[in-house]
Design a protein around this motif. Structure first.
Motif, PDB file in Angstrom:
ATOM      1  N   ASN A  38       4.608  -9.023  38.079  1.00  0.00           N
ATOM      2  CA  ASN A  38       5.619  -9.194  39.121  1.00  0.00           C
ATOM      3  C   ASN A  38       5.010  -9.678  40.434  1.00  0.00           C
ATOM      4  N   GLY A  39       3.794  -9.205  40.720  1.00  0.00           N
ATOM      5  CA  GLY A  39       3.114  -9.673  41.933  1.00  0.00           C
ATOM      6  C   GLY A  39       2.834 -11.162  41.877  1.00  0.00           C
ATOM      7  N   GLN A  40       2.373 -11.631  40.721  1.00  0.00           N
ATOM      8  CA  GLN A  40       2.097 -13.056  40.583  1.00  0.00           C
ATOM      9  C   GLN A  40       3.378 -13.880  40.623  1.00  0.00           C
ATOM     10  N   LEU A  41       4.468 -13.346  40.049  1.00  0.00           N
ATOM     11  CA  LEU A  41       5.750 -14.052  40.124  1.00  0.00           C
ATOM     12  C   LEU A  41       6.202 -14.163  41.581  1.00  0.00           C
ATOM     13  N   GLY A  42       5.988 -13.093  42.350  1.00  0.00           N
ATOM     14  CA  GLY A  42       6.332 -13.142  43.764  1.00  0.00           C
ATOM     15  C   GLY A  42       5.524 -14.174  44.529  1.00  0.00           C
ATOM     16  N   VAL A  43       4.233 -14.289  44.191  1.00  0.00           N
ATOM     17  CA  VAL A  43       3.381 -15.291  44.836  1.00  0.00           C
ATOM     18  C   VAL A  43       3.854 -16.699  44.492  1.00  0.00           C
ATOM     19  N   ARG A  44       4.160 -16.908  43.218  1.00  0.00           N
ATOM     20  CA  ARG A  44       4.573 -18.250  42.790  1.00  0.00           C
ATOM     21  C   ARG A  44       5.913 -18.652  43.406  1.00  0.00           C
ATOM     22  N   LEU A  45       6.826 -17.685  43.523  1.00  0.00           N
ATOM     23  CA  LEU A  45       8.138 -17.983  44.107  1.00  0.00           C
ATOM     24  C   LEU A  45       8.107 -17.963  45.639  1.00  0.00           C
ATOM     25  N   GLU A  46       7.044 -17.329  46.192  1.00  0.00           N
ATOM     26  CA  GLU A  46       6.958 -17.082  47.632  1.00  0.00           C
ATOM     27  C   GLU A  46       8.151 -16.256  48.112  1.00  0.00           C
ATOM     28  N   ASP A  47       8.635 -15.360  47.243  1.00  0.00           N
ATOM     29  CA  ASP A  47       9.771 -14.491  47.571  1.00  0.00           C
ATOM     30  C   ASP A  47       9.707 -13.262  46.664  1.00  0.00           C
TER      31      ASP A  47
END
Length: 316
Positions: A31-40
């Motif tokens: 989830n942390g990496q998904l947040g980084v990729r989405l920038e949200d």
């Protein structure tokens, strides 16, 4: 409270709790990496929770136990045998997943876990003493207190092992998530007793959490705009499925362990997995390898001290 004939052996319950921690660590990194990729981080958290809700809904409809549990839930709410507060565990789950999306990509899994350790330890001791969990009042013995102290010592090791180059709020949020996790485990355990299956308790958690995150993500998108595009790697979207399984497992195990012991064993598994994840995939503000290993050793010791039924030897 389960009878002795139905109580799981302590090593089985603790092994399951440690597995919860491993899955939590993996979910946090995903989830942390998904947040980084989405920038949200808010949108990432909603995607994770919503995907888990879809999966859980399908399972609940397909299994007779899931349908029966939902029927007991509906009648319990209608007849006021299930109070509203038992339906609110999803708010804590939403906070945890939102914290993963916002912070873990920067501070790493181990440092995230450190904050969770502190929150779970303090809240778990209090909830067990008050009898909030499904196993009733759990005595605050010397071993349990020492286990909690050792868990907090692991926090101290992490925070003093090197400079933490991250905003203060990134350290405060994991602590709040840890408090919420301990309360969520106890609340879901009590709801599980009322509906007869952890599957329905987990479904309630995901419905409530998805609603909270939908509102949060909607407000954030309205303020800053939507992410440009969704990443295409499938593994970035498995966080919801992991959450379904470990919340289901925690609702089933908390009656056998109590809130504090479930939290300590899951923390040990989470710390061990977080060290491996941060070694393989280091984060910008994560602790060094030596600090992380020392932290895991102390956390494991805290589980042993809290779990072993220390008895005084009889005088001969």
């Amino acid at each position: 409270m389960p009878t002795e004939s139905r109580r799981l052996p302590v090593w089985v319950a603790l092994g399951g709790a440690a597995l919860i921690g491993v899955m939590t660590a993996v979910q946090a990194r995903v989830n942390g990496q998904l947040g980084v990729r989405l920038e949200d981080g808010f949108v990432a958290a909603f995607i994770s929770f919503a995907s888990g809700l879809v999966l859980l809904t399908v399972i609940s409809l397909a299994l007779p136990g899931g349908r029966a549990g939902f029927a007991r839930l509906a009648s319990g709410v209608r007849e006021r045998r299930i109070p509203f507060w038992m339906l609110c565990g999803g708010a804590a789950g939403a906070l945890t997943v939102a914290t993963q999306g916002l912070a873990v990509g920067i501070i790493g899994v181990a440092l995230f876990t450190v904050g969770v350790v502190a929150g779970q330890t303090i809240c778990g001791l209090v909830l067990d003493r008050l009898g909030y969990g499904p196993s009733g009042v759990v005595a605050v013995t010397t071993g349990r207190v020492l286990g909690g102290v050792l868990a907090l010592a692991a926090v101290g090791i992490a925070l003093t092992g090197g400079a933490v180059d991250a905003p203060l709020w990134m350290l405060v949020l994991p602590f709040a998530a840890g408090v919420g996790i301990a309360w969520q485990q106890a609340t879901n355990g009590r709801l599980r007793q009322r509906v007869g299956t952890p599957l329905t308790a987990t479904l309630v958690n995901f419905i409530g959490g998805s609603l909270c995150l939908l509102i949060a993500a909607g407000v954030h998108v309205a303020l800053v705009g939507a992410p440009a595009a969704l990443p295409t790697e499938p593994w970035l979207y498995v966080g919801g499925a992991l959450g379904v399984f470990y919340i289901f497992l925690s609702a089933a195990l908390v009656v056998h362990t109590g809130v504090l012991l479930l939290g300590l064993a899951s923390v040990a598994g989470q710390l061990a997995a977080s060290v491996v994840l941060d070694l393989v995939w280091p984060a910008p503000a994560g602790p060094g390898t030596g600090t992380a290993l020392a932290m895991v050793a102390v956390a494991l010791a805290s589980v042993v001290v809290a779990a072993v039924p220390w008895r005084r030897r009889r005088a001969r």
